[in-house]
Design a protein around this motif. Sequence first.
Motif, PDB file in Angstrom:
ATOM      1  N   UNK A 150       8.107  39.404  25.421  1.00  0.00           N
ATOM      2  CA  UNK A 150       8.455  39.618  24.028  1.00  0.00           C
ATOM      3  C   UNK A 150       9.597  40.639  23.945  1.00  0.00           C
ATOM      4  N   UNK A 151      10.581  40.345  23.146  1.00  0.00           N
ATOM      5  CA  UNK A 151      11.677  41.280  22.907  1.00  0.00           C
ATOM      6  C   UNK A 151      11.678  41.637  21.431  1.00  0.00           C
ATOM      7  N   UNK A 152      12.594  42.519  21.051  1.00  0.00           N
ATOM      8  CA  UNK A 152      12.661  42.964  19.664  1.00  0.00           C
ATOM      9  C   UNK A 152      12.824  41.798  18.695  1.00  0.00           C
ATOM     10  N   UNK A 153      13.576  40.774  19.098  1.00  0.00           N
ATOM     11  CA  UNK A 153      13.834  39.689  18.163  1.00  0.00           C
ATOM     12  C   UNK A 153      13.342  38.330  18.668  1.00  0.00           C
ATOM     13  N   UNK A 154      12.329  38.328  19.515  1.00  0.00           N
ATOM     14  CA  UNK A 154      11.779  37.041  19.932  1.00  0.00           C
ATOM     15  C   UNK A 154      11.239  37.105  21.345  1.00  0.00           C
ATOM     16  N   UNK A 155      11.590  36.108  22.145  1.00  0.00           N
ATOM     17  CA  UNK A 155      11.064  35.989  23.496  1.00  0.00           C
ATOM     18  C   UNK A 155      12.192  35.721  24.467  1.00  0.00           C
ATOM     19  N   UNK A 156      12.037  36.198  25.687  1.00  0.00           N
ATOM     20  CA  UNK A 156      13.037  35.907  26.698  1.00  0.00           C
ATOM     21  C   UNK A 156      12.350  35.530  27.996  1.00  0.00           C
ATOM     22  N   UNK A 157      12.946  34.600  28.725  1.00  0.00           N
ATOM     23  CA  UNK A 157      12.379  34.138  29.986  1.00  0.00           C
ATOM     24  C   UNK A 157      13.124  34.791  31.128  1.00  0.00           C
ATOM     25  N   UNK A 158      12.382  35.400  32.031  1.00  0.00           N
ATOM     26  CA  UNK A 158      12.996  36.034  33.205  1.00  0.00           C
ATOM     27  C   UNK A 158      12.454  35.405  34.461  1.00  0.00           C
ATOM     28  N   UNK A 159      13.273  35.431  35.507  1.00  0.00           N
ATOM     29  CA  UNK A 159      12.864  34.863  36.787  1.00  0.00           C
ATOM     30  C   UNK A 159      12.992  35.894  37.878  1.00  0.00           C
TER      31      UNK A 159
END
Length: 75
Positions: free
Chosen positions: A66-75
């Motif tokens: 979860x980020x400040x403005x949504x979601x981010x995918x990390x690998x």
Amino acid sequence: MESDPHDFTAYVHPVLAVGCPDCGKPIGVWCVRPSGHRASGLHRSRRMEADRVFIDQHGENAAINRTADGWTISK
Ligand SMILES: [Zn+2]
């Protein structure tokens, strides 16, 4: 099952990127209880399905955060 990639960052919760096998709600729609009320959580079978599809698409080492403005995918 459709073959289009599911976008796990497009919804308020990543699990919403798949439909629910339990209550039948489509992609993007929150789970409901049998009574028709909005469930407080998402069905277990849907979370498992989301996990499976996510790993399928992004690999076992990917994570969604979860980020400040949504979601981010990390690998
Ligand atoms: Zn459900």
